[in-house]
Design a protein around this motif. Sequence first.
Motif, PDB file in Angstrom:
ATOM      1  N   PHE A  34       0.872  -1.199  -0.062  1.00 29.57           N
ATOM      2  CA  PHE A  34       0.139   0.188   0.091  1.00 29.57           C
ATOM      3  C   PHE A  34       0.877   1.075  -0.186  1.00 29.57           C
ATOM      4  CE2 PHE A  34       0.952  -0.128   4.492  1.00 29.57           C
ATOM      5  CZ  PHE A  34       1.001   1.467   4.834  1.00 29.57           C
ATOM      6  N   ASP A  35       2.047   1.195   0.592  1.00 33.65           N
ATOM      7  CA  ASP A  35       2.937   2.286   0.663  1.00 33.65           C
ATOM      8  C   ASP A  35       4.063   2.486  -0.530  1.00 33.65           C
ATOM      9  OD1 ASP A  35       4.426   0.210   1.651  1.00 33.65           O
ATOM     10  OD2 ASP A  35       4.990   1.113   3.455  1.00 33.65           O
ATOM     11  N   ASN A  36       3.831   1.498  -1.489  1.00 35.99           N
ATOM     12  CA  ASN A  36       4.724   1.550  -2.771  1.00 35.99           C
ATOM     13  C   ASN A  36       6.416   1.450  -2.246  1.00 35.99           C
ATOM     14  OD1 ASN A  36       2.901   1.474  -4.586  1.00 35.99           O
ATOM     15  ND2 ASN A  36       2.249   3.583  -4.320  1.00 35.99           N
ATOM     16  N   ASP A  37       6.697   0.662  -1.263  1.00 35.34           N
ATOM     17  CA  ASP A  37       8.059   0.732  -0.764  1.00 35.34           C
ATOM     18  C   ASP A  37       8.781  -0.594  -1.507  1.00 35.34           C
ATOM     19  OD1 ASP A  37       7.011  -1.173   0.655  1.00 35.34           O
ATOM     20  OD2 ASP A  37       7.886  -0.260   2.853  1.00 35.34           O
ATOM     21  N   GLY A  38       7.894  -1.463  -2.227  1.00 31.17           N
ATOM     22  CA  GLY A  38       8.435  -2.740  -2.488  1.00 31.17           C
ATOM     23  C   GLY A  38       8.382  -3.788  -1.528  1.00 31.17           C
ATOM     24  N   ASP A  39       7.737  -3.625  -0.493  1.00 29.26           N
ATOM     25  CA  ASP A  39       7.706  -4.802   0.414  1.00 29.26           C
ATOM     26  C   ASP A  39       5.965  -5.183   0.480  1.00 29.26           C
ATOM     27  OD1 ASP A  39      10.506  -5.059   1.455  1.00 29.26           O
ATOM     28  OD2 ASP A  39      10.103  -3.260   2.748  1.00 29.26           O
ATOM     29  N   LEU A  40       5.779  -6.118   0.493  1.00 32.51           N
ATOM     30  CA  LEU A  40       4.465  -6.553   0.794  1.00 32.51           C
ATOM     31  C   LEU A  40       3.884  -6.298   2.275  1.00 32.51           C
ATOM     32  CD1 LEU A  40       4.006  -9.670  -1.535  1.00 32.51           C
ATOM     33  CD2 LEU A  40       3.215  -7.623  -1.961  1.00 32.51           C
ATOM     34  N   ASP A  41       2.674  -5.664   2.358  1.00 32.36           N
ATOM     35  CA  ASP A  41       2.222  -5.352   3.505  1.00 32.36           C
ATOM     36  C   ASP A  41       0.963  -6.260   3.784  1.00 32.36           C
ATOM     37  OD1 ASP A  41       3.882  -3.088   4.107  1.00 32.36           O
ATOM     38  OD2 ASP A  41       2.715  -2.388   2.466  1.00 32.36           O
ATOM     39  N   LEU A  42       0.327  -6.699   5.045  1.00 22.49           N
ATOM     40  CA  LEU A  42      -0.551  -7.302   5.407  1.00 22.49           C
ATOM     41  C   LEU A  42      -1.648  -6.815   5.810  1.00 22.49           C
ATOM     42  CD1 LEU A  42      -1.540 -10.479   5.335  1.00 22.49           C
ATOM     43  CD2 LEU A  42      -0.396 -10.609   7.317  1.00 22.49           C
ATOM     44  N   PHE A  43      -2.962  -7.008   5.462  1.00 14.80           N
ATOM     45  CA  PHE A  43      -4.188  -6.468   5.972  1.00 14.80           C
ATOM     46  C   PHE A  43      -4.897  -7.825   6.843  1.00 14.80           C
ATOM     47  CE2 PHE A  43      -8.942  -5.734   6.150  1.00 14.80           C
ATOM     48  CZ  PHE A  43      -9.077  -4.798   7.151  1.00 14.80           C
ATOM     49  N   VAL A  44      -5.433  -7.821   8.015  1.00 11.27           N
ATOM     50  CA  VAL A  44      -6.155  -8.629   8.581  1.00 11.27           C
ATOM     51  C   VAL A  44      -7.329  -8.378   9.117  1.00 11.27           C
ATOM     52  CG1 VAL A  44      -5.980 -10.772  10.253  1.00 11.27           C
ATOM     53  CG2 VAL A  44      -4.066  -9.940   9.030  1.00 11.27           C
ATOM     54  N   GLY A  45      -8.574  -8.785   8.812  1.00 12.21           N
ATOM     55  CA  GLY A  45     -10.069  -8.574   9.334  1.00 12.21           C
ATOM     56  C   GLY A  45     -10.218  -9.400  10.494  1.00 12.21           C
ATOM     57  N   PHE A  46     -10.950  -8.901  11.510  1.00 14.64           N
ATOM     58  CA  PHE A  46     -11.115  -9.559  12.976  1.00 14.64           C
ATOM     59  C   PHE A  46     -12.850  -9.761  13.171  1.00 14.64           C
ATOM     60  CE2 PHE A  46      -6.770  -8.647  13.189  1.00 14.64           C
ATOM     61  CZ  PHE A  46      -6.337  -9.933  13.833  1.00 14.64           C
ATOM     62  N   LYS A  47     -12.906 -10.733  13.970  1.00 18.61           N
ATOM     63  CA  LYS A  47     -14.464 -10.773  14.467  1.00 18.61           C
ATOM     64  C   LYS A  47     -14.723  -9.465  15.144  1.00 18.61           C
ATOM     65  CE  LYS A  47     -15.242 -15.725  15.587  1.00 18.61           C
ATOM     66  NZ  LYS A  47     -15.430 -16.584  16.632  1.00 18.61           N
ATOM     67  N   ALA A  48     -16.339  -9.008  15.341  1.00 17.83           N
ATOM     68  CA  ALA A  48     -16.417  -8.019  16.137  1.00 17.83           C
ATOM     69  C   ALA A  48     -15.857  -7.916  17.577  1.00 17.83           C
ATOM     70  CB  ALA A  48     -18.092  -7.859  16.305  1.00 17.83           C
ATOM     71  N   GLY A  49     -15.515  -6.453  17.777  1.00 12.21           N
ATOM     72  CA  GLY A  49     -14.745  -6.194  19.176  1.00 12.21           C
ATOM     73  C   GLY A  49     -13.344  -6.211  18.825  1.00 12.21           C
ATOM     74  N   ALA A  50     -12.905  -6.735  17.959  1.00 11.52           N
ATOM     75  CA  ALA A  50     -10.938  -6.728  17.673  1.00 11.52           C
ATOM     76  C   ALA A  50     -10.821  -5.922  16.698  1.00 11.52           C
ATOM     77  CB  ALA A  50     -10.495  -8.114  17.539  1.00 11.52           C
ATOM     78  N   PRO A  51      -9.936  -4.836  16.900  1.00 13.88           N
ATOM     79  CA  PRO A  51      -9.638  -3.906  15.707  1.00 13.88           C
ATOM     80  C   PRO A  51      -8.990  -4.701  14.495  1.00 13.88           C
ATOM     81  CG  PRO A  51      -8.238  -3.841  17.483  1.00 13.88           C
ATOM     82  CD  PRO A  51      -9.013  -4.719  18.071  1.00 13.88           C
ATOM     83  N   ASN A  52      -9.337  -4.438  13.265  1.00 12.51           N
ATOM     84  CA  ASN A  52      -8.552  -4.776  12.044  1.00 12.51           C
ATOM     85  C   ASN A  52      -7.160  -4.100  12.173  1.00 12.51           C
ATOM     86  OD1 ASN A  52     -10.841  -6.023  11.292  1.00 12.51           O
ATOM     87  ND2 ASN A  52     -11.558  -4.545   9.792  1.00 12.51           N
ATOM     88  N   ARG A  53      -6.404  -5.243  11.526  1.00 10.73           N
ATOM     89  CA  ARG A  53      -4.946  -4.625  11.823  1.00 10.73           C
ATOM     90  C   ARG A  53      -4.375  -4.387  10.148  1.00 10.73           C
ATOM     91  NH1 ARG A  53      -2.085  -7.799  16.562  1.00 10.73           N
ATOM     92  NH2 ARG A  53      -3.668  -7.217  18.301  1.00 10.73           N
ATOM     93  N   LEU A  54      -3.586  -3.456   9.937  1.00  7.48           N
ATOM     94  CA  LEU A  54      -2.772  -3.249   8.699  1.00  7.48           C
ATOM     95  C   LEU A  54      -1.290  -3.562   9.360  1.00  7.48           C
ATOM     96  CD1 LEU A  54      -2.300  -2.771   5.966  1.00  7.48           C
ATOM     97  CD2 LEU A  54      -2.469  -0.445   6.441  1.00  7.48           C
ATOM     98  N   TYR A  55      -0.603  -4.514   8.679  1.00  8.40           N
ATOM     99  CA  TYR A  55       0.753  -4.629   9.075  1.00  8.40           C
ATOM    100  C   TYR A  55       1.757  -4.180   8.016  1.00  8.40           C
ATOM    101  CZ  TYR A  55      -0.790  -7.871  12.800  1.00  8.40           C
ATOM    102  OH  TYR A  55      -1.598  -8.192  13.768  1.00  8.40           O
TER     103      TYR A  55
END
Length: 483
Positions: A44-65
């Motif tokens: 997502f930031d175009n730096d050449g490294d693959l980043d990871l999005f993870v979605g969660f059940k209700a109550g836990a925040p989604n994460r973008l690594y």
Amino acid sequence: MRRRDFLLAAAGSASAKPAAQRFVRVQPDLFSAPGAQPNCWGDFDNDGDLDLFVGFKAGAPNRLYRNDRGVFADIGAEMGVADLTDTRAAAWGDFDADGDLELYVGFTRKSQARNKLYKKIYGKFVDIAREMGVDAMGETRQVSFIDFDNDGRVDLFVAFRDAPNMLFHNDGHRFVNVAPDLGVDDPRKTVGAVWFDFNADGRLDVFCANQDGTLNGLFENLGGKFVDVAHELGMDAFGRPSNFGSNGPSVADFNNDGRLDLFVASYGPNFLFRNDGGGKFTNVAKQMGVEGGERATPSNWGDYDNDGRVDLYVSSYIDKPLNERDYLYHNVGARFSEGSRLEHGATHGIQWADFDGDGALDLAIANNNPNGTHSVYRNVMPPQLARRSIQVLVLDKNGRYTRAGSEVRIYKPGTREVWGGRIVDSGSGYCSQSAMPVHFGLPKSGRVDVEVTSFTAAGRKITRAANVDPDRLARRTLVLPVY
């Protein structure tokens, strides 16, 4: 080492991997939260490294690594995507072809939340779904950014478990749902979908995996209309009981014959539809050793040992915690054998990606049980073997990531001997779409010929790169624009 830290080789099997090859958990304290469901990779930031999005059940925040040379940090809250809503689908794509990936996130109907389309504006993600016309609501499952009509603009497909599927046409300014007009508004309980040109006519078609005894659909794109041909091709699972159903489909050329095949994870027998050419398929799951499973949910293809044959990871969802079962099917040519396995399965997201650029496919899983995790595993492979690989990043003529569904094949140099076939991800690994290079293990070290089939208003277009030396490529990745 402790058993939870790596995949164990199968004992007593001719197909077992060398002891030196193992999968080691990366930053286990970071990748430890339970309740994970979809996961997908994208730079997502175009730096050449693959980043990871993870979605969660209700109550836990989604994460973008954010990935910084193989070291991850969760910046989901900082970037504005840490939703607490029950998240069931996610996809990366560049719908406006500006060079920055957008992120579509799908929720459940009971959450009463409308789906979001995140666009990066001044360094943070902002939801523009409403103004773009894609703030749908429902039991969202597979989301795919694809160009279904070959007009050069990226469209959006959204599948639902409780409502007719939607196909949003990108008119250049906003999206309009054209699924009812085109006949692709499948009203059945769709929980997985994948787009690929099953009959080689130059248009992307879509296979819909449907649950609770409803039949599967294969919607042929006739140009201006879709027609469900699953029954006539024997691909709809006709006659199955109400407690059977299909989930995560995924596409690859498992037998290196140049044609793309389809695996469908299922409650009940799995399906492996071998592509026989001419738009015809044969279910070879039983004879190839991949029919079994326990409520199989996600699936994904990846050549994890770089032997030139693509392998298959399948996991299952069982209601009781820690009872899930995973299958890592090793492709030995004539059939698949169960190779290594995780101590606990994924239940939902499975994504292969070479996140550290060493040539070996790594693995990210998502487990939504209370004691599950969303681990990332590094594939620890001898360097010489890891280098026996190549990745192909398919972009458009402007260097944008807008060509999902394109077919990528590699050949023995100077011949038409196929060494592998994949597609640019259009939906796989459970309700997700990644935006990343296509990875191939090679049967032997050395140069390869590369061929990409993309889709234009004039039909299928071939782009070739001959005698490519992976050792001379940054991160062993060939960046190939298609015009």
